[in-house]
Write an enzyme that holds these catalytic residues in place. Sequence first.
Site, mmCIF file in Angstrom:
data_model
loop_
_atom_site.group_PDB
_atom_site.id
_atom_site.type_symbol
_atom_site.label_atom_id
_atom_site.label_comp_id
_atom_site.label_asym_id
_atom_site.label_seq_id
_atom_site.Cartn_x
_atom_site.Cartn_y
_atom_site.Cartn_z
ATOM 1 N N HIS A 1 -4.554 5.366 3.408
ATOM 2 C CA HIS A 1 -4.127 4.774 2.127
ATOM 3 C C HIS A 1 -4.681 5.506 0.908
ATOM 4 O O HIS A 1 -4.835 4.904 -0.165
ATOM 5 C CB HIS A 1 -4.467 3.278 2.066
ATOM 6 C CG HIS A 1 -3.543 2.439 2.918
ATOM 7 N ND1 HIS A 1 -3.571 1.081 2.960
ATOM 8 C CD2 HIS A 1 -2.541 2.796 3.782
ATOM 9 C CE1 HIS A 1 -2.638 0.628 3.809
ATOM 10 N NE2 HIS A 1 -2.005 1.664 4.326
ATOM 11 N N GLU B 1 6.876 -2.060 4.204
ATOM 12 C CA GLU B 1 5.897 -2.519 5.197
ATOM 13 C C GLU B 1 4.557 -2.753 4.533
ATOM 14 O O GLU B 1 3.852 -3.720 4.797
ATOM 15 C CB GLU B 1 5.745 -1.484 6.325
ATOM 16 C CG GLU B 1 4.899 -1.956 7.505
ATOM 17 C CD GLU B 1 3.410 -1.636 7.430
ATOM 18 O OE1 GLU B 1 2.657 -2.070 8.298
ATOM 19 O OE2 GLU B 1 2.980 -0.946 6.476
ATOM 20 N N GLU B 2 4.197 -1.817 3.640
ATOM 21 C CA GLU B 2 2.876 -1.885 2.999
ATOM 22 C C GLU B 2 2.754 -3.092 2.067
ATOM 23 O O GLU B 2 1.662 -3.447 1.662
ATOM 24 C CB GLU B 2 2.584 -0.584 2.232
ATOM 25 C CG GLU B 2 2.572 0.681 3.117
ATOM 26 C CD GLU B 2 1.374 0.765 4.059
ATOM 27 O OE1 GLU B 2 0.566 -0.181 4.105
ATOM 28 O OE2 GLU B 2 1.268 1.809 4.757
HETATM 29 ZN ZN ZN Z 1 1.426 1.971 8.306
#
Ligand code: ZN
Length: 431
Positions: A399, A270-271
């Site tokens: 993050h 996803e990232e």
């Molecule tokens: Zn996420």
Amino acid sequence: MITRALLALALATPGTVEVSVDEVMSHLQAFQAIADAHGGNRAAGESGYDASADYVAARLRAAGYEVELQPFVFPFYRELSAAKLSGKKAFPKVSTLVFSGSGRASGRPRRAGDGCLPRSFAEFRAGQVAVVQRGACPFQVKAVNARRAGASALVIVNQGGPFGGSLETPQSIPVVGVSAAVGKQVAAQRRVRVVTRTASEQRVTYNVIAQTKAGNANKVVMVGAHLDSVPDGPGINDNASGSAAILELAEQVAKAKPDRAIRFAWWGAEEEGLLGSIHYVMQLDDAAREKIKAYLNLDMIGSPNPTFGIYDGDDSDKEGAGPGPKGSARIERAFERWFTAKGLPYQGTDFSGRSDYGPFIQVGIPAGGLFTGADSDKTAAEAKVFGGEAGKPLDKCYHLPCDSLANVNRTALRTSAEAVAAVLAKLAWRS
Ligand SMILES: [Zn+2]
């Protein structure tokens, strides 16, 4: 004695799904331990991701599911050490372009215009270091032309100061970017040396998928969360929180008898740009897409300074993206009713498509979900409604390496998991 059909109906209603926050926390602990054992992250293409997928798959199998590991290929890139470029002396502020090859090259520098056409390299000899101007075409085109012309490395020269950029796909030769001033000096050398150290290659990663045996498989309710972290941290709020919550949901409904089949998905990469969910939705044919009646997404549901954001499926907030596919509004309302019934505050969060529900709404599948906040600051108005600290990020560790177990707000996690359990029950216990 009632008929079997009536008995089945009696047993099937009403649908409630209980979740235990202790169980969700124990999955979070497992994901933290996995990150600790695998270099501090669970990123796509790394061993920490594969261990996370193994953990989810093992728990699902133990609960009686058949598990599908759906592989797909994606471009993987890490810079392992900073680029070096030298002639008579070392040049400053040299950047490795994203997806540069790894290696050391040395050769005579040779200008090749902007490098956008093969004929830019007409005078070129194999082994030389190509020096081209930035602009007029993508970096990738310059790199492919340089490699085909036999360049041992490529130096891209800006019109201004130092710069960085992406080659979009893994390249085999070192590619670096420099300022106009450095570029001029490089071209004047008799010989230059370029050194890059990267991992730049296609790698395989996986989505993990499982579906209840019970329920109408032609009317599927899907629940998903991305399982990968960023390379820089363990990703416990983003998004072990969503992954753990839906794993607990899956374990709870394994033996239930929903009217509609429930399909769970843990997305990879996803990232890197929603790659797992895009792959999944793209490989479904029309008939298979048609069977998915709703998609619930959980991405960051235990933020340390939380707000409760319900995806704004009907665009009632009139902010950012427009409304989702028909049916999204109904999912949003189901969440709103749950929060209202509990006397808990909530707000809309823009249906931007910036998580794994994006590909679903693109093809017309109704979607919804929850989000407790990322790196934006809590406003004074939000602090009034939700408590917590105004002017501070909703997730100060977004993050970052500190997105660990200590970064998760247990109450936010619990509320989110209970809300999604209730909405899932509403969607899946209805013919
Ligand atoms: Zn996420």
